[in-house]
Design an enzyme around this catalytic site. Structure first.
Site, PDB file in Angstrom:
ATOM      1  N   LYS A   1       0.835  -1.205   0.000  1.00  0.00           N
ATOM      2  CA  LYS A   1       0.000   0.000   0.000  1.00  0.00           C
ATOM      3  C   LYS A   1       0.873   1.259   0.000  1.00  0.00           C
ATOM      4  O   LYS A   1       1.934   1.282   0.635  1.00  0.00           O
ATOM      5  CB  LYS A   1      -0.901  -0.039   1.233  1.00  0.00           C
ATOM      6  CG  LYS A   1      -2.055   0.933   1.264  1.00  0.00           C
ATOM      7  CD  LYS A   1      -2.909   0.615   2.487  1.00  0.00           C
ATOM      8  CE  LYS A   1      -3.996   1.627   2.736  1.00  0.00           C
ATOM      9  NZ  LYS A   1      -4.768   1.305   3.951  1.00  0.00           N
TER      10      LYS A   1
ATOM     11  N   SER B   1      -9.545   1.681   3.783  1.00  0.00           N
ATOM     12  CA  SER B   1      -8.676   2.417   2.902  1.00  0.00           C
ATOM     13  C   SER B   1      -7.787   1.534   2.012  1.00  0.00           C
ATOM     14  O   SER B   1      -7.156   2.041   1.077  1.00  0.00           O
ATOM     15  CB  SER B   1      -7.774   3.340   3.724  1.00  0.00           C
ATOM     16  OG  SER B   1      -6.944   2.605   4.611  1.00  0.00           O
TER      17      SER B   1
ATOM     18  N   SER C   1      -9.951  -0.949   7.652  1.00  0.00           N
ATOM     19  CA  SER C   1      -9.340  -0.669   6.354  1.00  0.00           C
ATOM     20  C   SER C   1      -8.721  -1.868   5.664  1.00  0.00           C
ATOM     21  O   SER C   1      -8.363  -1.778   4.495  1.00  0.00           O
ATOM     22  CB  SER C   1      -8.292   0.441   6.494  1.00  0.00           C
ATOM     23  OG  SER C   1      -8.914   1.677   6.693  1.00  0.00           O
TER      24      SER C   1
END
Length: 490
Positions: free
Chosen positions: A100, A175, A199
């Protein structure tokens, strides 16, 4: 059980898959690692196959927003050379993974989806990246996140919106939405994500994957690019975790990530636990005393319960202590702490999406102050104590990830009443974050084109109990992945 469409039927985990040509991208990490160790395929072939898959589908998904083919192929070549020379290799040797964009990866920007940070290049790896590399994984790209990673939908001004391969109009979650979309579509079998309020679990839920929020302290993290002091509530609730298409890969990814680092003061290595009395009792949470629950969500929980009962678990429909009230502690801790520190940055650097989403949070949540954080910390301790006593009787809890099915795109920017409902519906994830317990999103089926799933929870550091239960659920079938986006020619 939720209706299953013929376009994406259920399947049991694959075994003994063969491995020729570009089809390598379809394989699980465990299969790839075994083939590479056996010399049946090379790491370079595996990496090239996933990069080719990225070529085919990422234009439709925007899941991977920074890719580095040359670097990944060079790392794969070194992995192949190490194997030929007889060097010791790790459990993920030669396997492609993604990271990420909000954690440090040496030589690449930690931009977090923020235009102002696009040149913030990391000088060293975050410990979780270093752990994956030490296990032999090859990083092929970095996945998208909403600005400041504080939305349950993935979109930002720097990289744009990520789409869900199951349905373009349904959120991939956030997220770690780029991570979820990438794994679901076959761009690497393992993705790194992080989770403070769902997330990892929410993108896994939206994309039909397994997604682990580990116990507080189990997987290390430290960003050298970060400045200032970490908020207390972030230290207590923010964790790193993997997203995968199978439980076999989940075990591999977790073991690789969960190696301690002196850079993270929270790291723990739990002592062995005594064996549990059998059969293991499971608390099944199908509803809420305070909130409405979509019928498909309750159906998925009951289906998971039936699968566990068939596997020898003692399953009872019973409610753990105060799930919805504990979920509200999240805002009481985080809004005057994490969000107060982020607000000036959002005002200066944030895009329209994060500004609007956070403004709606402020509109619907009480106006908390510093004293409320201290009160919330005491409430957190009392809540965890109550759950620990409950888990003495019911070591495993199966509950919703969210009280609603995955939302349509735009859900978190609509209006205050919608945001209030979203915060209520996401309570099962937020409650687990507050207490620092491990929670695993487990796919169950499909409601039309939309994945359904459950959250499996256990006591602190009892990821083993979660994994055992999830494997029983998985054995009865999960939504078939990888999936190609329906609107894409891939």
């Amino acid at each position: 059980m939720p209706a299953v469409t013929s376009a994406h039927p259920l399947e049991t985990p694959r075994t003994g898959a063969t491995s020729a040509g570009s089809g390598l991208w379809k394989l699980e990490a465990a299969e790839l690692a075994a083939l590479i160790r056996a010399g049946a395929v090379s790491s370079r072939e595996a990496v090239a196959a996933c990069l080719q898959r990225m070529d085919a589908v990422n234009g439709a998904l925007n899941a991977v927003v920074r890719r580095f083919d040359e670097e990944a192929l060079a790392d794969a070549a070194r992995a192949d050379a190490a194997l030929r020379s007889g060097e010791p290799v790790g459990p993920l040797h030669g396997v492609p993974v993604t990271i990420k964009v909000n954690i440090d990866q040496k030589g690449h920007p930690t931009d977090g989806g923020i235009v102002a940070y696009r040149d913030l290049v990391a000088a060293s790896d975050n410990p979780v990246v270093a752990n994956l590399r030490r296990a032999g994984a090859i990083v092929i790209g970095r996945t998208n996140t909403p600005g400041y990673s504080m939305r349950w939908h993935t979109d930002n001004a720097l990289h744009g919106q990520t789409f869900n391969p199951w349905d373009r109009d349904v959120t991939p979650g956030g997220s770690s939405g780029g991570a979820g979309s990438a794994v679901a579509a076959g761009i690497g079998p393992i993705a790194h994500g992080n989770d403070i309020a769902g997330s990892v679990r929410y993108p896994a839920y939206c994309c039909g994957l397994f997604g682990l929020r580990p116990s507080f302290g189990r997987i290390p993290s430290s960003n050298g690019t970060a400045t200032g002091l970490a908020p207390v509530s972030s230290q207590l609730m923010a964790v790193q975790g993997p997203l995968t298409r199978s439980m076999r890969d989940m075990r591999l990814a977790f073991a690789a990530m969960a190696q301690p680092s002196p850079l993270d003061t929270r790291c723990v290595v739990p002592a062995p636990f005594p064996p549990l009395e059998r059969p293991v009792r499971v608390a099944l949470v199908t509803g809420s005393a305070e909130a409405s629950v979509a019928p498909e969500v309750s159906d998925a929980v009951r289906e998971a319960g039936r699968r566990l009962a068939a596997g020898g678990y003692l399953v009872e429909e019973v409610a753990p202590p105060r799930i919805d009230a504990i979920a509200r502690i999240w805002a009481k801790m985080a809004m005057p702490d994490v969000m107060a520190g982020l607000q000036p940055l959002i005002d200066t650097n944030g895009d329209d999406g994060i500004r609007r989403a956070v403004a709606l949070w402020h509109e619907v949540l009480p106006s908390y102050g510093p004293q409320d954080v201290l009160t919330a910390l005491g409430e957190r301790s009392a809540a965890l104590r109550d759950w620990q006593m409950f888990l003495e009787t019911y070591p495993v809890v199966v509950m919703p990830v969210s009280y609603d099915l995955p939302y349509r795109v735009g859900f978190d920017l609509t209006d205050a009443p919608t945001t209030a409902r979203v915060l209520e519906a996401q309570g099962p994830m937020m409650a687990i974050s507050v207490m620092g317990l491990p929670g695993l999103a487990v796919p169950i089926g499909l409601a039309g084109t939309i994945p359904t799933g459950v959250q499996v929870v256990a006591g602190r550091f009892r990821e083993d109990l979660i994994f055992d239960a999830a494997e029983v659920i998985e054995a009865h079938g999960t939504p078939r992945t990888p999936v190609s986006p329906a609107w894409s020619p891939a």
